[in-house]
Design a protein around this motif. Structure first.
Motif, PDB file in Angstrom:
ATOM      1  N   LYS A 100       4.345  16.258 -31.914  1.00  0.00           N
ATOM      2  CA  LYS A 100       4.243  16.227 -30.452  1.00  0.00           C
ATOM      3  C   LYS A 100       2.816  15.933 -30.017  1.00  0.00           C
ATOM      4  CE  LYS A 100       3.810  19.754 -27.387  1.00  0.00           C
ATOM      5  NZ  LYS A 100       4.133  20.968 -26.622  1.00  0.00           N
ATOM      6  N   THR A 101       1.850  16.624 -30.587  1.00  0.00           N
ATOM      7  CA  THR A 101       0.445  16.405 -30.235  1.00  0.00           C
ATOM      8  C   THR A 101       0.026  14.977 -30.558  1.00  0.00           C
ATOM      9  OG1 THR A 101      -0.085  18.735 -30.569  1.00  0.00           O
ATOM     10  CG2 THR A 101      -1.925  17.165 -30.687  1.00  0.00           C
ATOM     11  N   ALA A 152      -1.183   9.393 -28.917  1.00  0.00           N
ATOM     12  CA  ALA A 152      -0.833   7.971 -28.944  1.00  0.00           C
ATOM     13  C   ALA A 152      -0.648   7.419 -27.534  1.00  0.00           C
ATOM     14  CB  ALA A 152       0.426   7.747 -29.787  1.00  0.00           C
ATOM     15  N   VAL A 153      -0.130   8.243 -26.621  1.00  0.00           N
ATOM     16  CA  VAL A 153      -0.003   7.807 -25.225  1.00  0.00           C
ATOM     17  C   VAL A 153      -1.386   7.480 -24.672  1.00  0.00           C
ATOM     18  CG1 VAL A 153       0.603   8.533 -22.872  1.00  0.00           C
ATOM     19  CG2 VAL A 153       2.153   9.060 -24.765  1.00  0.00           C
ATOM     20  N   TRP A 166       6.845   3.470 -25.365  1.00  0.00           N
ATOM     21  CA  TRP A 166       7.383   3.965 -26.635  1.00  0.00           C
ATOM     22  C   TRP A 166       6.900   5.387 -26.929  1.00  0.00           C
ATOM     23  CZ3 TRP A 166      10.943   1.721 -29.737  1.00  0.00           C
ATOM     24  CH2 TRP A 166      11.112   2.261 -31.012  1.00  0.00           C
ATOM     25  N   HIS A 167       5.587   5.626 -26.792  1.00  0.00           N
ATOM     26  CA  HIS A 167       5.038   6.928 -27.154  1.00  0.00           C
ATOM     27  C   HIS A 167       5.291   7.992 -26.094  1.00  0.00           C
ATOM     28  CE1 HIS A 167       3.532   5.841 -31.029  1.00  0.00           C
ATOM     29  NE2 HIS A 167       3.015   4.739 -30.513  1.00  0.00           N
ATOM     30  N   ILE A 168       5.462   7.609 -24.841  1.00  0.00           N
ATOM     31  CA  ILE A 168       5.901   8.604 -23.858  1.00  0.00           C
ATOM     32  C   ILE A 168       7.294   9.084 -24.249  1.00  0.00           C
ATOM     33  CG2 ILE A 168       6.725   8.914 -21.471  1.00  0.00           C
ATOM     34  CD1 ILE A 168       4.209   7.436 -20.550  1.00  0.00           C
ATOM     35  N   GLY A 169       8.172   8.156 -24.602  1.00  0.00           N
ATOM     36  CA  GLY A 169       9.502   8.547 -25.070  1.00  0.00           C
ATOM     37  C   GLY A 169       9.433   9.446 -26.292  1.00  0.00           C
ATOM     38  N   GLY A 170       8.550   9.106 -27.233  1.00  0.00           N
ATOM     39  CA  GLY A 170       8.383   9.919 -28.429  1.00  0.00           C
ATOM     40  C   GLY A 170       7.852  11.308 -28.120  1.00  0.00           C
ATOM     41  N   ALA A 171       6.889  11.376 -27.207  1.00  0.00           N
ATOM     42  CA  ALA A 171       6.327  12.674 -26.831  1.00  0.00           C
ATOM     43  C   ALA A 171       7.379  13.551 -26.166  1.00  0.00           C
ATOM     44  CB  ALA A 171       5.129  12.480 -25.898  1.00  0.00           C
ATOM     45  N   VAL A 172       8.165  12.971 -25.285  1.00  0.00           N
ATOM     46  CA  VAL A 172       9.224  13.732 -24.613  1.00  0.00           C
ATOM     47  C   VAL A 172      10.247  14.210 -25.645  1.00  0.00           C
ATOM     48  CG1 VAL A 172      11.136  13.572 -22.959  1.00  0.00           C
ATOM     49  CG2 VAL A 172       8.891  12.638 -22.368  1.00  0.00           C
TER      50      VAL A 172
END
Length: 114
Positions: free
Chosen positions: A44-45, A50-51, A65-71
């Motif tokens: 998560k971090t 990456a965002v 992509w990375h906002i989706g991954g973080a969520v």
């Protein structure tokens, strides 16, 4: 704005299937997974980091992509929004443009009232 994420995914798929780029893409994909794996920092971090980097380097597809991954990894809207602020600090004027796009993607992930 979600079309950006879909277009990015489609582009990655093309790279993965093309005989000329397949090996390089597989290597990059392995690097991606290794870099984001849980370790001293959680996935998560690392997705939140990456965002910020995606904003500072002006990579529109990477931002989505990375906002989706973080969520997906459990990041809150507030955590990602703070990362956008850090990206603006580090990326200056251009990061304000991409930071505003990041807020748009964030609003898609966290609609008002959710």
């Amino acid at each position: 704005m979600s079309t950006t994420k879909d277009e990015f995914a489609a582009g990655l798929g093309r790279l993965a299937k093309d005989p000329t780029t397949k090996a390089a893409y597989r290597a990059f994909s392995g690097l991606h997974e290794a870099a984001l794996a849980d370790g001293a920092l959680s996935r998560k971090t690392k997705e939140i980091m990456a965002v910020s980097i995606a904003i500072a380097t002006s990579c529109e597809g990477c931002i989505a992509w990375h906002i989706g991954g973080a969520v997906k990894e459990g990041a809150t809207r507030e955590e990602i929004a703070e990362a956008i602020s850090v990206a603006i600090l580090m990326g200056g004027g251009p990061a304000t443009y991409y930071g505003s796009h990041a807020l748009g993607y964030l609003d898609e992930e966290f609609p008002a009232g959710s």
